[in-house]
Design a protein around this motif. Structure first.
Motif, PDB file in Angstrom:
ATOM      1  N   GLN A   1       6.797  28.097 -14.952  1.00 50.56           N
ATOM      2  CA  GLN A   1       8.224  28.060 -14.622  1.00 50.56           C
ATOM      3  C   GLN A   1       8.723  29.456 -14.256  1.00 50.56           C
ATOM      4  O   GLN A   1       9.394  29.666 -13.262  1.00 50.56           O
ATOM      5  CB  GLN A   1       8.977  27.526 -15.832  1.00 50.56           C
ATOM      6  CG  GLN A   1      10.470  27.561 -15.670  1.00 50.56           C
ATOM      7  CD  GLN A   1      11.165  27.017 -16.913  1.00 50.56           C
ATOM      8  OE1 GLN A   1      10.556  26.386 -17.761  1.00 50.56           O
ATOM      9  NE2 GLN A   1      12.440  27.276 -17.007  1.00 50.56           N
TER      10      GLN A   1
ATOM     11  N   GLU B   1      11.375  13.896 -10.624  1.00 55.98           N
ATOM     12  CA  GLU B   1      10.181  14.631 -10.198  1.00 55.98           C
ATOM     13  C   GLU B   1       8.925  13.824 -10.515  1.00 55.98           C
ATOM     14  O   GLU B   1       8.012  13.725  -9.706  1.00 55.98           O
ATOM     15  CB  GLU B   1      10.089  15.975 -10.942  1.00 55.98           C
ATOM     16  CG  GLU B   1      10.563  17.147 -10.133  1.00 55.98           C
ATOM     17  CD  GLU B   1      10.576  18.438 -10.947  1.00 55.98           C
ATOM     18  OE1 GLU B   1       9.595  18.725 -11.660  1.00 55.98           O
ATOM     19  OE2 GLU B   1      11.587  19.147 -10.874  1.00 55.98           O
TER      20      GLU B   1
ATOM     21  N   THR C   1       6.750  18.143 -16.477  1.00 60.78           N
ATOM     22  CA  THR C   1       8.187  18.184 -16.228  1.00 60.78           C
ATOM     23  C   THR C   1       8.922  17.316 -17.244  1.00 60.78           C
ATOM     24  O   THR C   1       8.345  16.438 -17.873  1.00 60.78           O
ATOM     25  CB  THR C   1       8.532  17.712 -14.795  1.00 60.78           C
ATOM     26  OG1 THR C   1       9.938  17.868 -14.572  1.00 60.78           O
ATOM     27  CG2 THR C   1       8.170  16.249 -14.584  1.00 60.78           C
TER      28      THR C   1
ATOM     29  N   ASP D   1      11.769  16.107 -15.967  1.00 54.54           N
ATOM     30  CA  ASP D   1      12.642  15.492 -14.963  1.00 54.54           C
ATOM     31  C   ASP D   1      11.995  14.204 -14.443  1.00 54.54           C
ATOM     32  O   ASP D   1      10.953  14.231 -13.786  1.00 54.54           O
ATOM     33  CB  ASP D   1      12.834  16.510 -13.833  1.00 54.54           C
ATOM     34  CG  ASP D   1      13.734  16.007 -12.718  1.00 54.54           C
ATOM     35  OD1 ASP D   1      14.470  16.829 -12.153  1.00 54.54           O
ATOM     36  OD2 ASP D   1      13.682  14.808 -12.386  1.00 54.54           O
TER      37      ASP D   1
ATOM     38  N   GLU E   1       6.502  22.964 -15.326  1.00 51.00           N
ATOM     39  CA  GLU E   1       7.904  22.956 -14.914  1.00 51.00           C
ATOM     40  C   GLU E   1       8.180  24.001 -13.824  1.00 51.00           C
ATOM     41  O   GLU E   1       9.063  24.835 -13.983  1.00 51.00           O
ATOM     42  CB  GLU E   1       8.818  23.227 -16.126  1.00 51.00           C
ATOM     43  CG  GLU E   1       8.441  22.372 -17.328  1.00 51.00           C
ATOM     44  CD  GLU E   1       9.593  21.598 -17.919  1.00 51.00           C
ATOM     45  OE1 GLU E   1      10.666  21.533 -17.274  1.00 51.00           O
ATOM     46  OE2 GLU E   1       9.395  21.041 -19.002  1.00 51.00           O
TER      47      GLU E   1
ATOM     48  N   ARG F   1      10.130  20.033  -4.096  1.00 52.71           N
ATOM     49  CA  ARG F   1       9.436  18.835  -4.555  1.00 52.71           C
ATOM     50  C   ARG F   1       8.721  18.165  -3.384  1.00 52.71           C
ATOM     51  O   ARG F   1       7.543  17.842  -3.446  1.00 52.71           O
ATOM     52  CB  ARG F   1      10.489  17.887  -5.143  1.00 52.71           C
ATOM     53  CG  ARG F   1       9.963  16.811  -6.017  1.00 52.71           C
ATOM     54  CD  ARG F   1      11.127  16.032  -6.573  1.00 52.71           C
ATOM     55  NE  ARG F   1      11.667  15.131  -5.577  1.00 52.71           N
ATOM     56  CZ  ARG F   1      12.911  14.656  -5.595  1.00 52.71           C
ATOM     57  NH1 ARG F   1      13.754  15.023  -6.536  1.00 52.71           N
ATOM     58  NH2 ARG F   1      13.315  13.822  -4.670  1.00 52.71           N
TER      59      ARG F   1
ATOM     60  N   SER G   1      11.975  24.247 -12.447  1.00 51.38           N
ATOM     61  CA  SER G   1      13.135  24.220 -13.353  1.00 51.38           C
ATOM     62  C   SER G   1      14.132  25.349 -13.121  1.00 51.38           C
ATOM     63  O   SER G   1      15.307  25.210 -13.428  1.00 51.38           O
ATOM     64  CB  SER G   1      12.684  24.302 -14.807  1.00 51.38           C
ATOM     65  OG  SER G   1      11.754  23.309 -15.054  1.00 51.38           O
TER      66      SER G   1
END
Ligand SMILES: Nc1ncnc2c1ncn2[C@@H]1O[C@H](COP(=O)(O)OP(=O)(O)O)[C@@H](O)[C@H]1O
Ligand SMILES: [Mg+2]
Length: 356
Positions: free
Chosen positions: A82, A196, A191, A193, A159, A173, A162
């Protein structure tokens, strides 16, 4: 032969067991997303695969070779984090090639690898800039470029998007998906999310408290969640969950006299009298008749443009339905919507396990 096997991996920090026996088997070229709430053990698992942490038990095999005891730099794995620290005083070109430079890869070979990564990531015009002259998304591409030039057998991402704003996150993405389609390298991607996960994965492992709750394709996870937890973790707005009781006539919505007249074949498989949870995705409701009817009181409507979000209630239980924008749903009135049998997700009220 599986490309990556995670075999009963356990990890404890002192008394606390963070990973409670993780099993995963990936084919070459798969894009596995580890999806779960913060603290469920995703990074711990990724770090163990990368060799940055030692498991308490279990085995990791890459192309049939056990990685236990193998130094991270000898694992043929590249990881993108990240927060990616680029060298501020080096050009993009040297940042991408730095790992190769350290390994004394010949200049010509190094330059070729950097040029190829830059082409794939569409950052060729930026190669002579410094990191400070790049946007956040461009810096993230450089960090990915650093992993690409190593031409690893496995990519790990923790991640990676992020720190980007929403619009950039969406662009990157798509970019990652495009890259994966071209390179076909095996990927494990962490992730929290769910969008995602749904969009990138060939398969998703939903993790919870150090265990895999469900491992399946995005379609399986979305259309046949194995547990209440998975059902409510994936999907926005989230799946409606109603307390219901199975009766001879159908599913009685608790705290109301509404019965959803489900077919006898479905009822036959349900425990009568016990507490059940009925899951219905907001987008499963249809405004026109034809399916199983469900009448709810319309409490609030919100028009987003492409859809009308209806917040309603059946007795004391609340529901959200997303409907076509022109659906007639006056606030305060009763609105009858309809559902397909396939749209009903029935879970055991106690264990949270799927029943139907
Ligand atoms: N080095 C460590 N020492 C002690 N506890 C740790 C360590 N690393 C992670 N943990 C604990 O393990 C759990 C899972 O952490 P992590 O794998 O980072 O979760 P996630 O990436 O899913 O958010 C957390 O409760 C965290 O506090
Ligand atoms: Mg993490």
């Amino acid at each position: 032969m599986s490309a990556l096997v995670v075999d009963n991996i356990r990890k404890s920090f002192g008394e606390v067991e963070t990973l409670k026996g993780i099993d995963i088997s990936l084919e070459s070229g798969e894009f596995l997303v580890l999806l779960g709430a913060s603290g469920c053990g995703k990074s711990t698992l990724l770090n163990i695969i990368a060799g940055l942490a030692e498991p308490t038990g279990g085995d990791i095999r890459l192309n049939d070779r056990s990685l236990i005891g193998v130094h991270p730099k000898d694992r043929d794995i590249a990881m993108v984090f990240q927060s990616y620290a680029l060298y501020p005083n080096l050009s993009v070109r040297r940042n991408i090639g730095f790992g190769l430079e350290m390994r004394k890869v010949p200049v010509a070979e190094r330059e070729k690898a950097v040029a190829e990564a830059a082409r794939l990531l569409q950052i060729e015009p930026l190669l002579d800039r410094r990191p400070s002259q790049l946007s956040g998304g461009q810096r993230q591409r450089v960090a990915i470029g650093r992993a690409l030039v190593r031409n690893p057998k496995l990519f790990l991402f923790d991640e990676p998007l992020s720190n980007l704003d929403a619009k950039l996150r969406m662009e990157m993405r798509t970019e990652l998906k495009r890259l994966h389609q071209m390179m076909k390298t095996t990927v494990v991607y962490v992730t929290h999310d769910q969008i995602e996960a749904m969009t990138l994965a060939t398969r998703i492992a939903v993790m919870r408290n150090g265990q895999i709750e469900q491992l399946g394709t995005p379609e399986e996870i979305y259309n046949r969640p194995a547990t209440l937890y998975v059902a409510t973790f994936v999907g926005a707005p989230p799946m409606n969950i109603l307390d219901v009781v199975a009766t001879n006539n159908g599913l009685l919505v608790a705290g109301s006299d509404t019965v959803i007249p489900v077919p006898p074949s479905l009822l036959a498989g349900l425990p009568t009298g016990g507490s059940l949870k009925l899951g219905i995705r907001p987008e499963s409701f249809r405004a026109e008749a034809g399916g199983l009817p469900l009448t709810l009181r319309c409490d609030v409507t919100e028009l987003t443009g492409p859809e009308l979000i209806l917040s309603g209630s059946v007795g004391s239980q609340r529901l959200v339905a997303t409907l076509p924008p022109r659906t007639r749903a006056p606030v305060g009135s009763d609105v009858t919507l309809s559902l397909d049998v396939e749209a009903l997700h029935i879970f055991d009220g106690e264990t949270g396990k799927r029943i139907n």
